[in-house]
Design a protein around this motif. Structure first.
Motif, PDB file in Angstrom:
ATOM      1  N   ASP A 143       0.761  -1.237  -0.050  1.00  0.00           N
ATOM      2  CA  ASP A 143      -0.281   0.032   0.041  1.00  0.00           C
ATOM      3  C   ASP A 143       0.848   1.122   0.016  1.00  0.00           C
ATOM      4  O   ASP A 143       0.532   2.366  -0.621  1.00  0.00           O
ATOM      5  CB  ASP A 143      -1.122   0.072   1.155  1.00  0.00           C
ATOM      6  CG  ASP A 143      -1.928  -1.055   1.175  1.00  0.00           C
ATOM      7  OD1 ASP A 143      -2.238  -1.478   0.104  1.00  0.00           O
ATOM      8  OD2 ASP A 143      -2.712  -1.465   2.175  1.00  0.00           O
ATOM      9  N   ASP A 144       1.946   1.201   0.814  1.00  0.00           N
ATOM     10  CA  ASP A 144       3.008   2.425   0.697  1.00  0.00           C
ATOM     11  C   ASP A 144       3.469   2.626  -0.723  1.00  0.00           C
ATOM     12  O   ASP A 144       3.753   3.705  -1.044  1.00  0.00           O
ATOM     13  CB  ASP A 144       4.126   2.121   1.690  1.00  0.00           C
ATOM     14  CG  ASP A 144       3.405   2.273   3.296  1.00  0.00           C
ATOM     15  OD1 ASP A 144       2.682   2.792   3.511  1.00  0.00           O
ATOM     16  OD2 ASP A 144       4.086   1.481   3.971  1.00  0.00           O
ATOM     17  N   TYR A 145       3.881   1.442  -1.087  1.00  0.00           N
ATOM     18  CA  TYR A 145       4.508   1.925  -2.519  1.00  0.00           C
ATOM     19  C   TYR A 145       3.376   2.183  -3.779  1.00  0.00           C
ATOM     20  O   TYR A 145       3.767   3.261  -4.379  1.00  0.00           O
ATOM     21  CB  TYR A 145       5.105   0.386  -3.089  1.00  0.00           C
ATOM     22  CG  TYR A 145       6.403   0.075  -2.365  1.00  0.00           C
ATOM     23  CD1 TYR A 145       7.293   0.910  -2.692  1.00  0.00           C
ATOM     24  CD2 TYR A 145       6.418  -1.131  -1.650  1.00  0.00           C
ATOM     25  CE1 TYR A 145       8.570   0.458  -2.226  1.00  0.00           C
ATOM     26  CE2 TYR A 145       7.634  -1.460  -1.143  1.00  0.00           C
ATOM     27  CZ  TYR A 145       8.434  -0.689  -1.459  1.00  0.00           C
ATOM     28  OH  TYR A 145      10.051  -0.811  -0.696  1.00  0.00           O
ATOM     29  N   LEU A 146       2.022   1.600  -3.472  1.00  0.00           N
ATOM     30  CA  LEU A 146       1.041   2.165  -4.385  1.00  0.00           C
ATOM     31  C   LEU A 146       0.860   3.612  -4.320  1.00  0.00           C
ATOM     32  O   LEU A 146       0.621   4.209  -5.021  1.00  0.00           O
ATOM     33  CB  LEU A 146      -0.346   1.345  -4.164  1.00  0.00           C
ATOM     34  CG  LEU A 146       0.044  -0.175  -4.520  1.00  0.00           C
ATOM     35  CD1 LEU A 146      -1.109  -1.013  -4.529  1.00  0.00           C
ATOM     36  CD2 LEU A 146       0.306  -0.242  -6.261  1.00  0.00           C
ATOM     37  N   ALA A 147       0.821   3.945  -2.913  1.00  0.00           N
ATOM     38  CA  ALA A 147       0.504   5.251  -2.604  1.00  0.00           C
ATOM     39  C   ALA A 147       1.674   6.408  -3.297  1.00  0.00           C
ATOM     40  O   ALA A 147       1.468   7.296  -3.684  1.00  0.00           O
ATOM     41  CB  ALA A 147       0.420   5.739  -1.377  1.00  0.00           C
ATOM     42  N   ARG A 148       2.827   5.832  -3.102  1.00  0.00           N
ATOM     43  CA  ARG A 148       4.059   6.472  -3.333  1.00  0.00           C
ATOM     44  C   ARG A 148       3.959   6.760  -5.000  1.00  0.00           C
ATOM     45  O   ARG A 148       4.066   7.946  -5.664  1.00  0.00           O
ATOM     46  CB  ARG A 148       5.151   5.932  -3.060  1.00  0.00           C
ATOM     47  CG  ARG A 148       6.536   6.616  -3.561  1.00  0.00           C
ATOM     48  CD  ARG A 148       6.797   8.011  -2.377  1.00  0.00           C
ATOM     49  NE  ARG A 148       8.016   8.550  -2.709  1.00  0.00           N
ATOM     50  CZ  ARG A 148       9.133   8.199  -2.033  1.00  0.00           C
ATOM     51  NH1 ARG A 148       8.998   7.299  -1.219  1.00  0.00           N
ATOM     52  NH2 ARG A 148      10.295   8.638  -2.167  1.00  0.00           N
ATOM     53  N   LEU A 149       3.709   5.656  -5.780  1.00  0.00           N
ATOM     54  CA  LEU A 149       3.577   5.544  -7.116  1.00  0.00           C
ATOM     55  C   LEU A 149       2.307   6.410  -7.750  1.00  0.00           C
ATOM     56  O   LEU A 149       2.420   6.928  -8.695  1.00  0.00           O
ATOM     57  CB  LEU A 149       3.469   4.147  -7.716  1.00  0.00           C
ATOM     58  CG  LEU A 149       4.669   3.378  -7.337  1.00  0.00           C
ATOM     59  CD1 LEU A 149       4.508   1.823  -7.930  1.00  0.00           C
ATOM     60  CD2 LEU A 149       5.767   4.076  -8.400  1.00  0.00           C
ATOM     61  N   ARG A 150       1.208   6.496  -6.943  1.00  0.00           N
ATOM     62  CA  ARG A 150       0.430   7.615  -7.374  1.00  0.00           C
ATOM     63  C   ARG A 150       0.798   8.842  -7.291  1.00  0.00           C
ATOM     64  O   ARG A 150       0.369   9.435  -8.110  1.00  0.00           O
ATOM     65  CB  ARG A 150      -1.012   7.085  -6.386  1.00  0.00           C
ATOM     66  CG  ARG A 150      -1.886   5.859  -6.787  1.00  0.00           C
ATOM     67  CD  ARG A 150      -3.347   5.888  -5.973  1.00  0.00           C
ATOM     68  NE  ARG A 150      -2.859   5.617  -4.794  1.00  0.00           N
ATOM     69  CZ  ARG A 150      -2.955   4.432  -3.977  1.00  0.00           C
ATOM     70  NH1 ARG A 150      -2.943   3.379  -4.958  1.00  0.00           N
ATOM     71  NH2 ARG A 150      -2.632   4.205  -3.043  1.00  0.00           N
ATOM     72  N   ARG A 151       1.432   9.302  -6.362  1.00  0.00           N
ATOM     73  CA  ARG A 151       1.789  10.774  -6.207  1.00  0.00           C
ATOM     74  C   ARG A 151       2.795  10.986  -7.508  1.00  0.00           C
ATOM     75  O   ARG A 151       2.829  12.020  -8.101  1.00  0.00           O
ATOM     76  CB  ARG A 151       2.601  10.733  -4.824  1.00  0.00           C
ATOM     77  CG  ARG A 151       1.523  10.927  -3.558  1.00  0.00           C
ATOM     78  CD  ARG A 151       2.354  11.526  -2.469  1.00  0.00           C
ATOM     79  NE  ARG A 151       3.405  10.521  -1.982  1.00  0.00           N
ATOM     80  CZ  ARG A 151       3.087   9.513  -1.274  1.00  0.00           C
ATOM     81  NH1 ARG A 151       1.895   9.338  -0.921  1.00  0.00           N
ATOM     82  NH2 ARG A 151       4.141   8.879  -0.740  1.00  0.00           N
ATOM     83  N   ILE A 152       3.665   9.986  -7.773  1.00  0.00           N
ATOM     84  CA  ILE A 152       4.559  10.238  -8.809  1.00  0.00           C
ATOM     85  C   ILE A 152       3.788  10.228 -10.112  1.00  0.00           C
ATOM     86  O   ILE A 152       4.232  11.131 -10.754  1.00  0.00           O
ATOM     87  CB  ILE A 152       5.600   8.832  -8.891  1.00  0.00           C
ATOM     88  CG1 ILE A 152       6.715   8.988  -7.717  1.00  0.00           C
ATOM     89  CG2 ILE A 152       6.375   8.944 -10.245  1.00  0.00           C
ATOM     90  CD1 ILE A 152       7.340   7.813  -7.666  1.00  0.00           C
ATOM     91  N   GLU A 153       2.587   9.462 -10.443  1.00  0.00           N
ATOM     92  CA  GLU A 153       1.913   9.583 -11.474  1.00  0.00           C
ATOM     93  C   GLU A 153       1.210  10.895 -11.634  1.00  0.00           C
ATOM     94  O   GLU A 153       1.398  11.666 -12.739  1.00  0.00           O
ATOM     95  CB  GLU A 153       0.938   8.710 -11.230  1.00  0.00           C
ATOM     96  CG  GLU A 153      -0.161   8.301 -12.423  1.00  0.00           C
ATOM     97  CD  GLU A 153      -1.203   7.343 -12.510  1.00  0.00           C
ATOM     98  OE1 GLU A 153      -1.922   7.132 -13.327  1.00  0.00           O
ATOM     99  OE2 GLU A 153      -1.316   6.845 -11.406  1.00  0.00           O
ATOM    100  N   GLY A 154       0.713  11.581 -10.467  1.00  0.00           N
ATOM    101  CA  GLY A 154       0.410  12.672 -10.412  1.00  0.00           C
ATOM    102  C   GLY A 154       1.232  13.906 -11.064  1.00  0.00           C
ATOM    103  O   GLY A 154       1.130  14.662 -11.648  1.00  0.00           O
TER     104      GLY A 154
END
Length: 114
Positions: free
Chosen positions: A30-41
């Motif tokens: 979940d931490d990695y997915l949240a981080r990747l969503r921020r990067i996607e943004g």
């Protein structure tokens, strides 16, 4: 709350963590997915900056930020891989451990080239 420690602040520790058989990053997925969503943004923001003809130095600064964020995720995954996959393989069989070390070294080399 459990302590969060690593080079990138993504890995969560639990006492029985290494006894489980799963992908090395599953416990902090979940931490990695949240981080990747921020990067996607951030990448979408870069797209908008280019569309809006934003000053090139500002775009380059944002590219640097995205690159560092991706490197942080990569370092976190390397950390998880070494602490979980490599350790488990080495505990089970020396040859398997050596193979995982070689795999990790190759992954680190790719990260350093990027």
């Amino acid at each position: 709350p459990r302590p969060r420690t690593s080079l990138v602040g993504l890995r969560q520790h639990s006492p029985d963590r290494y006894a489980r058989r799963m992908a090395g990053y599953s416990l902090s997925k979940d931490d990695y997915l949240a981080r990747l969503r921020r990067i996607e943004g951030q990448v979408r923001g870069l797209h908008r900056m280019v569309e809006d003809d934003t000053y090139c130095i500002d775009v380059l600064t944002q590219i640097s930020s995205v690159t560092k964020a991706l490197q942080g995720v990569g370092l976190g995954l390397v950390d998880e891989h070494v602490r979980h996959c490599v350790r488990d393989a080495a505990d089970a069989d020396r040859a398997a451990g050596d193979e995982k070390v070689d795999e990790a070294v190759a992954a680190i080399e790719r990260l350093l080239r990027s």
